[in-house]
Scaffold this motif. Structure first.
Motif, PDB file in Angstrom:
ATOM      1  N   VAL A  60      20.621  30.107  26.332  1.00  0.00           N
ATOM      2  CA  VAL A  60      22.015  29.662  26.219  1.00  0.00           C
ATOM      3  C   VAL A  60      22.450  29.128  27.584  1.00  0.00           C
ATOM      4  N   THR A  61      23.044  27.962  27.579  1.00  0.00           N
ATOM      5  CA  THR A  61      23.591  27.362  28.797  1.00  0.00           C
ATOM      6  C   THR A  61      25.096  27.220  28.626  1.00  0.00           C
ATOM      7  N   MET A  62      25.846  27.683  29.609  1.00  0.00           N
ATOM      8  CA  MET A  62      27.306  27.622  29.502  1.00  0.00           C
ATOM      9  C   MET A  62      27.895  27.296  30.864  1.00  0.00           C
ATOM     10  N   ARG A  63      28.703  26.251  30.906  1.00  0.00           N
ATOM     11  CA  ARG A  63      29.385  25.843  32.134  1.00  0.00           C
ATOM     12  C   ARG A  63      30.893  25.872  31.877  1.00  0.00           C
ATOM     13  N   THR A  64      31.616  26.590  32.700  1.00  0.00           N
ATOM     14  CA  THR A  64      33.067  26.694  32.537  1.00  0.00           C
ATOM     15  C   THR A  64      33.764  26.446  33.869  1.00  0.00           C
ATOM     16  N   ASN A  65      35.048  26.165  33.783  1.00  0.00           N
ATOM     17  CA  ASN A  65      35.897  26.205  34.978  1.00  0.00           C
ATOM     18  C   ASN A  65      36.880  27.345  34.773  1.00  0.00           C
ATOM     19  N   LEU A  66      36.911  28.245  35.713  1.00  0.00           N
ATOM     20  CA  LEU A  66      37.793  29.406  35.648  1.00  0.00           C
ATOM     21  C   LEU A  66      38.954  29.185  36.620  1.00  0.00           C
ATOM     22  N   ASP A  67      40.145  29.244  36.115  1.00  0.00           N
ATOM     23  CA  ASP A  67      41.354  28.926  36.886  1.00  0.00           C
ATOM     24  C   ASP A  67      41.490  29.860  38.097  1.00  0.00           C
ATOM     25  N   SER A  68      41.455  29.256  39.262  1.00  0.00           N
ATOM     26  CA  SER A  68      41.564  30.052  40.491  1.00  0.00           C
ATOM     27  C   SER A  68      42.937  30.727  40.627  1.00  0.00           C
ATOM     28  N   GLY A  69      43.913  30.212  39.911  1.00  0.00           N
ATOM     29  CA  GLY A  69      45.253  30.789  39.969  1.00  0.00           C
ATOM     30  C   GLY A  69      45.493  31.872  38.942  1.00  0.00           C
ATOM     31  N   ALA A  70      44.448  32.279  38.210  1.00  0.00           N
ATOM     32  CA  ALA A  70      44.607  33.291  37.161  1.00  0.00           C
ATOM     33  C   ALA A  70      44.903  34.665  37.747  1.00  0.00           C
ATOM     34  N   VAL A  71      45.423  35.551  36.886  1.00  0.00           N
ATOM     35  CA  VAL A  71      45.730  36.921  37.298  1.00  0.00           C
ATOM     36  C   VAL A  71      44.643  37.848  36.768  1.00  0.00           C
ATOM     37  N   ASP A  72      44.650  39.062  37.227  1.00  0.00           N
ATOM     38  CA  ASP A  72      43.699  40.084  36.780  1.00  0.00           C
ATOM     39  C   ASP A  72      44.310  40.788  35.568  1.00  0.00           C
ATOM     40  N   ASN A  73      43.762  40.488  34.361  1.00  0.00           N
ATOM     41  CA  ASN A  73      44.339  41.024  33.123  1.00  0.00           C
ATOM     42  C   ASN A  73      43.873  42.443  32.827  1.00  0.00           C
ATOM     43  N   SER A  74      42.623  42.737  33.146  1.00  0.00           N
ATOM     44  CA  SER A  74      42.093  44.097  32.952  1.00  0.00           C
ATOM     45  C   SER A  74      41.713  44.645  34.309  1.00  0.00           C
ATOM     46  N   SER A  75      42.195  45.794  34.624  1.00  0.00           N
ATOM     47  CA  SER A  75      41.901  46.355  35.944  1.00  0.00           C
ATOM     48  C   SER A  75      41.442  47.798  35.803  1.00  0.00           C
ATOM     49  N   SER A  76      40.635  48.196  36.770  1.00  0.00           N
ATOM     50  CA  SER A  76      40.151  49.578  36.813  1.00  0.00           C
ATOM     51  C   SER A  76      40.114  50.000  38.263  1.00  0.00           C
ATOM     52  N   GLU A  77      40.638  51.143  38.546  1.00  0.00           N
ATOM     53  CA  GLU A  77      40.697  51.608  39.930  1.00  0.00           C
ATOM     54  C   GLU A  77      39.300  51.890  40.470  1.00  0.00           C
ATOM     55  N   ASP A  78      38.467  52.521  39.651  1.00  0.00           N
ATOM     56  CA  ASP A  78      37.142  52.919  40.125  1.00  0.00           C
ATOM     57  C   ASP A  78      36.089  51.824  39.955  1.00  0.00           C
ATOM     58  N   SER A  79      36.175  51.055  38.861  1.00  0.00           N
ATOM     59  CA  SER A  79      35.158  50.029  38.572  1.00  0.00           C
ATOM     60  C   SER A  79      35.831  48.725  38.151  1.00  0.00           C
ATOM     61  N   PRO A  80      36.481  48.042  39.114  1.00  0.00           N
ATOM     62  CA  PRO A  80      37.217  46.821  38.763  1.00  0.00           C
ATOM     63  C   PRO A  80      36.311  45.685  38.263  1.00  0.00           C
ATOM     64  N   PHE A  81      34.992  45.747  38.590  1.00  0.00           N
ATOM     65  CA  PHE A  81      34.089  44.668  38.185  1.00  0.00           C
ATOM     66  C   PHE A  81      33.576  44.846  36.750  1.00  0.00           C
ATOM     67  N   PHE A  82      33.925  45.968  36.120  1.00  0.00           N
ATOM     68  CA  PHE A  82      33.465  46.237  34.759  1.00  0.00           C
ATOM     69  C   PHE A  82      34.602  46.721  33.867  1.00  0.00           C
ATOM     70  N   SER A  83      35.815  46.285  34.196  1.00  0.00           N
ATOM     71  CA  SER A  83      36.978  46.716  33.410  1.00  0.00           C
ATOM     72  C   SER A  83      36.954  46.110  31.999  1.00  0.00           C
ATOM     73  N   LEU A  84      36.392  44.898  31.849  1.00  0.00           N
ATOM     74  CA  LEU A  84      36.283  44.301  30.509  1.00  0.00           C
ATOM     75  C   LEU A  84      35.362  45.144  29.631  1.00  0.00           C
ATOM     76  N   LEU A  85      34.264  45.602  30.199  1.00  0.00           N
ATOM     77  CA  LEU A  85      33.323  46.435  29.453  1.00  0.00           C
ATOM     78  C   LEU A  85      34.005  47.717  28.991  1.00  0.00           C
ATOM     79  N   GLN A  86      34.835  48.273  29.871  1.00  0.00           N
ATOM     80  CA  GLN A  86      35.514  49.518  29.534  1.00  0.00           C
ATOM     81  C   GLN A  86      36.603  49.310  28.488  1.00  0.00           C
TER      82      GLN A  86
END
Length: 528
Positions: free
Chosen positions: A183-209
């Motif tokens: 699978v090949t996927m190319r996107t542009n992610l808005d640099s002005g976006a906000v953090d919709n899901s946050s986690s104090e301990d694991s902010p890089f895996f808040s979507l998974l949680q």
């Protein structure tokens, strides 16, 4: 003398009759596919010396005796192999030869060979490409790897037996399904976006949680910034939606101008036949991060997949670094259930625009639980190579730039096509094509020595020499023209002109016979 003149005139009548027969044959075949017109040539029959005449040539004071002709005869006939014009048809199995060469067809019983320029072919009930006399066109078979064979054989479609919806056994030509490998996927992610899901301990895996595979909507729209979906195929040809969710990470513990995004790769939980079936982690197949420079260029990527046999997809300790394939792309394993076939595991690579030049991570043995809240703990690709088109983090709306995958479902034969090189390709309903055969063309040392066999066929003779086997556009052979038939090369204007001349010659010689007959009768009358 009178009988000689009658004989001479009679030879002229007979020879001109043959000329007219050839002209008639040409005119009769003016609309015959690929017909090659014939030319007939006359020559003097014989001459006799006359002691009462001389040739007008004097040698040494003695004149040479003159000669008087005794008529004419057919010297030879010759096939005119001039190429006819092409007529476009609606049948994809109609083919013509642009240039030198002949098709070879084989008798299905005796395997006897015939050569023809008439390319009006069709598939019979057995999938054989035949002409109107059921003789089979010959070609080289092409295997599944694209290798062209060297032995000429019957061109036959690769038919398979299948049971239709009514329980009947039918023969079909199918393109088997192929599960998605890449699978090949190319996107542009808005640099002005906000953090919709946050986690104090694991902010890089808040979507998974946040993901919950037991709910109808495993991840609500307010929990992520952007998602991009693409349809993939399992090994049985069933379609499935692969969705990648993205969200910006603000609490990344990075004081530099680098920006980080987290992502998860998912399939519909109800179609996940792995150990996660029925759990909150059902549908999760990969999680990771993307790191961008301050100007929005992709710098690196991390990727994690669930450890083999793990049944708890929400425990970060079960998520290990993904395997990189030989192209330096992260891969994940997924088992998908569909409407047909038995679910089986398949490995899929995900290319977002950056790959490892050494197919390795700069840190090994790391789990998602080890990352914590500091971006410096994130593993990355060794010798990351950025593609010309890659995922970006530019200001503006998030969007999918391009995406693709290499799987497909089963397909049925829709049509065939022929290339100028004579490659016959099958075109299937799933959009795929497959090269099956390369049509053979044949040439001869002396094509004028070929023997007409009727029905647009020629056969080799001692005079023509054995057929020289080849393929289109090589060794002086012509090209294959698809959806076309060669027409007759008869020139009507020339044939009518020859007919007039032949008619006059025939009439003049017949007049010689009647005149001689009159002279003989006059001579007999003198005796009386």
């Amino acid at each position: 003398m009178g009988f000689s003149s009658m004989y001479t005139a009679a030879t002229g009548v007979k020879s001109h009759g043959v000329l007219l027969q050839q002209i008639g044959a040409n005119l009769a075949n003016v609309n015959t596919t690929a017909y090659k017109s014939g030319d007939t040539f006359l020559e003097t029959l014989a001459s006799q010396s006359s002691g009462k005449a001389n040739s007008g040539i004097v040698s040494g004071g003695i004149s040479t005796p003159g000669q008087i002709g005794l008529g004419t005869r057919v010297a030879t006939t010759r096939i005119n192999f001039k190429e006819g014009s092409f007529e476009t048809t609606n049948s994809s199995t109609d083919i013509a030869i642009g240039g030198q060469g002949f098709f070879r067809v084989a008798d299905p019983v005796s395997n006897a060979s015939r050569y023809t320029r008439a390319g009006s072919f069709h598939f019979d009930k057995n999938g054989q490409l035949v002409d109107s006399h059921k003789n089979i066109l010959q070609g080289y078979k092409i295997d599944d790897d694209g290798n062209i064979g060297s032995t000429s054989q019957n061109i036959v479609l690769p038919m398979k037996e299948e049971t239709d919806t009514y329980g009947n056994k039918i023969m079909v030509v199918k393109s088997d399904p192929k599960g998605t490998d890449s699978v090949t996927m190319r996107t542009n992610l808005d640099s002005g976006a906000v953090d919709n899901s946050s986690s104090e301990d694991s902010p890089f895996f808040s979507l998974l949680q946040e993901w919950d595979g037991t709910k109808d909507t495993p991840l609500t729209a307010d929990k992520y910034e952007y998602n991009s979906s693409i349809q993939i195929y399992d090994d049985n040809g069933n379609k499935h939606d692969l969705v990648v969710y993205f969200d910006k990470v603000i609490n990344d513990g990075d004081s530099s101008d680098k920006r980080h995004w987290e992502y998860i790769v998912t399939v519909p939980p109800g179609e996940d036949a792995s150990a996660l079936t029925g759990t909150s982690g059902a549908g999760l197949v990969m999680a990771g991060t993307l790191t961008f420079s301050g100007d929005g260029a992709l710098l690196n990527q991390s990727a994690f997949t669930l450890a083999a046999g793990s049944a708890d997809g929400k425990d970060l300790a079960n998520w290990e670094q993904a395997t990189l394939n030989s192209n330096g792309q992260p891969t994940f394993s997924v088992t998908l259930s569909g409407a047909s076939g038995t679910a089986s595991a398949q490995t899929i690579s995900l290319d977002m625009g950056i790959t490892s030049g050494t197919d390795s991570w700069n840190t090994t043995g790391v789990t998602a639980a080890d990352i914590g809240s500091n971006a410096s703990s994130l593993p990355g690709m060794v010798d990351g190579k950025l593609n010309a088109l890659a995922t970006t983090d530019y200001y503006g709306s998030s969007s999918t730039i391009s995406q693709s995958q290499d799987g497909f479902g089963e397909g049925y034969l829709q049509n065939v096509s022929f290339s100028p090189d004579g490659i016959m390709s099958a075109l299937f309903s799933n959009g795929m094509s497959a090269e099956l055969y390369q049509v053979n063309l044949y040439n001869f040392k002396n094509e004028f020595g070929l023997r007409r066999e009727g029905s647009n066929y020629f056969s080799a003779t001692i005079d023509s020499g054995e057929a020289i086997q080849g393929v289109a556009r090589k060794d002086g052979l012509g090209s294959v023209v698809s959806n076309s038939l060669e027409t007759s090369n008869v020139d009507l204007a020339d044939e009518f002109a020859y007919m007039i001349l032949t008619q006059r010659g025939f009439q003049a010689n017949s007049k010689g016979i009647t005149t001689t007959d009159s002279m003989i009768n006059t001579a007999l009358g003198i005796k009386k």
